[in-house]
Design a protein around this motif. Sequence first.
Motif, PDB file in Angstrom:
ATOM      1  N   GLU A 138       0.849  -1.188   0.000  1.00  0.00           N
ATOM      2  CA  GLU A 138       0.000   0.000   0.000  1.00  0.00           C
ATOM      3  C   GLU A 138       0.889   1.244   0.000  1.00  0.00           C
ATOM      4  O   GLU A 138       1.791   1.361   0.817  1.00  0.00           O
ATOM      5  CB  GLU A 138      -0.918   0.010   1.219  1.00  0.00           C
ATOM      6  N   HIS A 139       0.609   2.161  -0.911  1.00  0.00           N
ATOM      7  CA  HIS A 139       1.410   3.385  -0.985  1.00  0.00           C
ATOM      8  C   HIS A 139       0.496   4.581  -1.170  1.00  0.00           C
ATOM      9  O   HIS A 139      -0.702   4.433  -1.484  1.00  0.00           O
ATOM     10  CB  HIS A 139       2.415   3.304  -2.144  1.00  0.00           C
ATOM     11  N   VAL A 140       1.041   5.772  -0.978  1.00  0.00           N
ATOM     12  CA  VAL A 140       0.257   7.002  -1.171  1.00  0.00           C
ATOM     13  C   VAL A 140       0.897   7.893  -2.224  1.00  0.00           C
ATOM     14  O   VAL A 140       0.755   9.107  -2.200  1.00  0.00           O
ATOM     15  CB  VAL A 140       0.070   7.768   0.157  1.00  0.00           C
ATOM     16  N   GLY A 141       1.604   7.269  -3.161  1.00  0.00           N
ATOM     17  CA  GLY A 141       2.064   8.007  -4.315  1.00  0.00           C
ATOM     18  C   GLY A 141       3.561   8.149  -4.449  1.00  0.00           C
ATOM     19  O   GLY A 141       4.326   7.932  -3.517  1.00  0.00           O
ATOM     20  N   SER A 142       3.938   8.530  -5.646  1.00  0.00           N
ATOM     21  CA  SER A 142       5.351   8.719  -5.988  1.00  0.00           C
ATOM     22  C   SER A 142       5.585  10.116  -6.561  1.00  0.00           C
ATOM     23  O   SER A 142       6.423  10.863  -6.068  1.00  0.00           O
ATOM     24  CB  SER A 142       5.802   7.659  -7.002  1.00  0.00           C
ATOM     25  N   PHE A 143       4.829  10.486  -7.585  1.00  0.00           N
ATOM     26  CA  PHE A 143       5.059  11.776  -8.241  1.00  0.00           C
ATOM     27  C   PHE A 143       4.163  12.865  -7.657  1.00  0.00           C
ATOM     28  O   PHE A 143       2.951  12.715  -7.568  1.00  0.00           O
ATOM     29  CB  PHE A 143       4.800  11.666  -9.743  1.00  0.00           C
ATOM     30  N   ALA A 144       4.787  13.967  -7.264  1.00  0.00           N
ATOM     31  CA  ALA A 144       4.060  15.168  -6.819  1.00  0.00           C
ATOM     32  C   ALA A 144       4.965  16.353  -7.099  1.00  0.00           C
ATOM     33  O   ALA A 144       6.088  16.416  -6.582  1.00  0.00           O
ATOM     34  CB  ALA A 144       3.721  15.090  -5.337  1.00  0.00           C
ATOM     35  N   ARG A 154      13.399  21.241  -4.286  1.00  0.00           N
ATOM     36  CA  ARG A 154      12.485  20.300  -4.894  1.00  0.00           C
ATOM     37  C   ARG A 154      12.549  18.959  -4.165  1.00  0.00           C
ATOM     38  O   ARG A 154      13.613  18.447  -3.852  1.00  0.00           O
ATOM     39  CB  ARG A 154      12.827  20.081  -6.358  1.00  0.00           C
ATOM     40  N   SER A 155      11.388  18.396  -3.924  1.00  0.00           N
ATOM     41  CA  SER A 155      11.315  17.054  -3.362  1.00  0.00           C
ATOM     42  C   SER A 155      11.705  16.040  -4.435  1.00  0.00           C
ATOM     43  O   SER A 155      11.536  16.282  -5.634  1.00  0.00           O
ATOM     44  CB  SER A 155       9.889  16.776  -2.885  1.00  0.00           C
ATOM     45  N   GLN A 156      12.182  14.870  -4.004  1.00  0.00           N
ATOM     46  CA  GLN A 156      12.429  13.781  -4.952  1.00  0.00           C
ATOM     47  C   GLN A 156      11.120  13.313  -5.591  1.00  0.00           C
ATOM     48  O   GLN A 156      11.126  12.738  -6.678  1.00  0.00           O
ATOM     49  CB  GLN A 156      13.133  12.616  -4.256  1.00  0.00           C
ATOM     50  N   HIS A 157      10.014  13.594  -4.924  1.00  0.00           N
ATOM     51  CA  HIS A 157       8.715  13.266  -5.522  1.00  0.00           C
ATOM     52  C   HIS A 157       8.478  14.072  -6.797  1.00  0.00           C
ATOM     53  O   HIS A 157       7.726  13.653  -7.676  1.00  0.00           O
ATOM     54  CB  HIS A 157       7.591  13.552  -4.522  1.00  0.00           C
ATOM     55  N   ALA A 158       9.103  15.240  -6.903  1.00  0.00           N
ATOM     56  CA  ALA A 158       8.896  16.098  -8.069  1.00  0.00           C
ATOM     57  C   ALA A 158       9.464  15.491  -9.340  1.00  0.00           C
ATOM     58  O   ALA A 158       9.114  15.920 -10.447  1.00  0.00           O
ATOM     59  CB  ALA A 158       9.509  17.476  -7.821  1.00  0.00           C
ATOM     60  N   SER A 159      10.339  14.510  -9.205  1.00  0.00           N
ATOM     61  CA  SER A 159      10.892  13.815 -10.372  1.00  0.00           C
ATOM     62  C   SER A 159      10.500  12.335 -10.376  1.00  0.00           C
ATOM     63  O   SER A 159      11.120  11.526 -11.064  1.00  0.00           O
ATOM     64  CB  SER A 159      12.418  13.958 -10.420  1.00  0.00           C
ATOM     65  N   ALA A 160       9.475  11.985  -9.592  1.00  0.00           N
ATOM     66  CA  ALA A 160       9.002  10.596  -9.482  1.00  0.00           C
ATOM     67  C   ALA A 160      10.119   9.667  -9.030  1.00  0.00           C
ATOM     68  O   ALA A 160      10.152   8.495  -9.395  1.00  0.00           O
ATOM     69  CB  ALA A 160       8.401  10.112 -10.807  1.00  0.00           C
ATOM     70  N   ASN A 161      11.004  10.206  -8.203  1.00  0.00           N
ATOM     71  CA  ASN A 161      12.170   9.453  -7.741  1.00  0.00           C
ATOM     72  C   ASN A 161      12.001   8.996  -6.300  1.00  0.00           C
ATOM     73  O   ASN A 161      12.971   8.628  -5.638  1.00  0.00           O
ATOM     74  CB  ASN A 161      13.423  10.335  -7.865  1.00  0.00           C
ATOM     75  N   ALA A 162      10.753   9.039  -5.802  1.00  0.00           N
ATOM     76  CA  ALA A 162      10.471   8.665  -4.415  1.00  0.00           C
ATOM     77  C   ALA A 162       9.123   7.964  -4.337  1.00  0.00           C
ATOM     78  O   ALA A 162       8.237   8.176  -5.182  1.00  0.00           O
ATOM     79  CB  ALA A 162      10.470   9.905  -3.521  1.00  0.00           C
ATOM     80  N   LEU A 163       8.964   7.131  -3.320  1.00  0.00           N
ATOM     81  CA  LEU A 163       7.712   6.410  -3.095  1.00  0.00           C
ATOM     82  C   LEU A 163       7.427   6.417  -1.601  1.00  0.00           C
ATOM     83  O   LEU A 163       8.337   6.207  -0.788  1.00  0.00           O
ATOM     84  CB  LEU A 163       7.830   4.965  -3.602  1.00  0.00           C
ATOM     85  N   ASP A 164       6.165   6.642  -1.236  1.00  0.00           N
ATOM     86  CA  ASP A 164       5.741   6.628   0.164  1.00  0.00           C
ATOM     87  C   ASP A 164       4.885   5.384   0.413  1.00  0.00           C
ATOM     88  O   ASP A 164       3.795   5.240  -0.152  1.00  0.00           O
ATOM     89  CB  ASP A 164       4.939   7.882   0.500  1.00  0.00           C
ATOM     90  N   ILE A 165       5.381   4.500   1.274  1.00  0.00           N
ATOM     91  CA  ILE A 165       4.731   3.221   1.556  1.00  0.00           C
ATOM     92  C   ILE A 165       4.070   3.280   2.928  1.00  0.00           C
ATOM     93  O   ILE A 165       4.727   3.587   3.930  1.00  0.00           O
ATOM     94  CB  ILE A 165       5.756   2.067   1.516  1.00  0.00           C
ATOM     95  N   ILE A 166       2.770   2.975   2.991  1.00  0.00           N
ATOM     96  CA  ILE A 166       2.047   3.072   4.263  1.00  0.00           C
ATOM     97  C   ILE A 166       1.740   1.714   4.890  1.00  0.00           C
ATOM     98  O   ILE A 166       1.392   1.644   6.071  1.00  0.00           O
ATOM     99  CB  ILE A 166       0.739   3.857   4.104  1.00  0.00           C
ATOM    100  N   GLY A 167       1.855   0.631   4.124  1.00  0.00           N
ATOM    101  CA  GLY A 167       1.541  -0.660   4.717  1.00  0.00           C
ATOM    102  C   GLY A 167       1.712  -1.814   3.753  1.00  0.00           C
ATOM    103  O   GLY A 167       2.023  -1.631   2.571  1.00  0.00           O
ATOM    104  N   PHE A 168       1.478  -3.006   4.297  1.00  0.00           N
ATOM    105  CA  PHE A 168       1.649  -4.242   3.540  1.00  0.00           C
ATOM    106  C   PHE A 168       0.510  -5.192   3.899  1.00  0.00           C
ATOM    107  O   PHE A 168      -0.013  -5.161   5.014  1.00  0.00           O
ATOM    108  CB  PHE A 168       2.980  -4.917   3.895  1.00  0.00           C
TER     109      PHE A 168
END
Length: 230
Positions: A138-144, A154-168
């Motif tokens: 489960e994630h809440v996105g990568s690109f922002a 700039r956040s790494q999310h701004a280049s889709a270079n990051a992922l936020d994982i909330i659960g499994f």
Amino acid sequence: MSFFRVFLLFCVLLAGLLLAIWRGWLDVPPRWNPWAVLDIRDTPNLLTSFKLWRLQDDPALCLQALSSSSMRFTPQADSIPDAACRLTNTLRVHSSGVNFSSSFIASCPLAAAFALFEQHDLQPAAQAVFGQRVAHVEHVGSFACRTIAGSQRRSQHASANALDIIGFRLADGRRISVLQDWPKQGQNAEFLRQVQRAACTRFNTTLGPEYNAAHRDHFHVDMGLWRMCR
């Protein structure tokens, strides 16, 4: 012999060894060849980070590396040059050995790092703690297209270079939540701590609930320039 001379001799010998491997004069297994394509199936070693780094500006090489994984994805066209947050060398990730709560845009190196993490860290941790595999992430996105909170960078999310994982979610349907289970004792908390420690070895930056309040409910992983494990 002085330390400087010993160090210089070591550098010369190392450079000669690398040149011999690069030119093909010395035959070594691909996993120990810095210029061989990253194989997701191989057990990670000291060269894995270098091989991941090589994927940043070489989309063809990155796609070749991902072909050794179980990841399903669709390559994305690069953004127009004047886009507010320009995306290059990105994919839409649909699934892997796990399903995701939704597909997401990821830089190709981030996708490759996740494929390594899933195969060599996430699933082994689940088997060790629960005796079964992770079926769903489960994630809440990568690109922002945004800056880091409280910063002008700039956040790494701004280049889709990051992922936020909330659960499994495990194969039997059991759910492990970063927000709910990290503060507790027991199997779920132990699993999350193993996952975070492992993520620190695969991604350049891993931030979890103990970093700050903004990360209390997720693991942030990215492939930015700086290495951080918090």
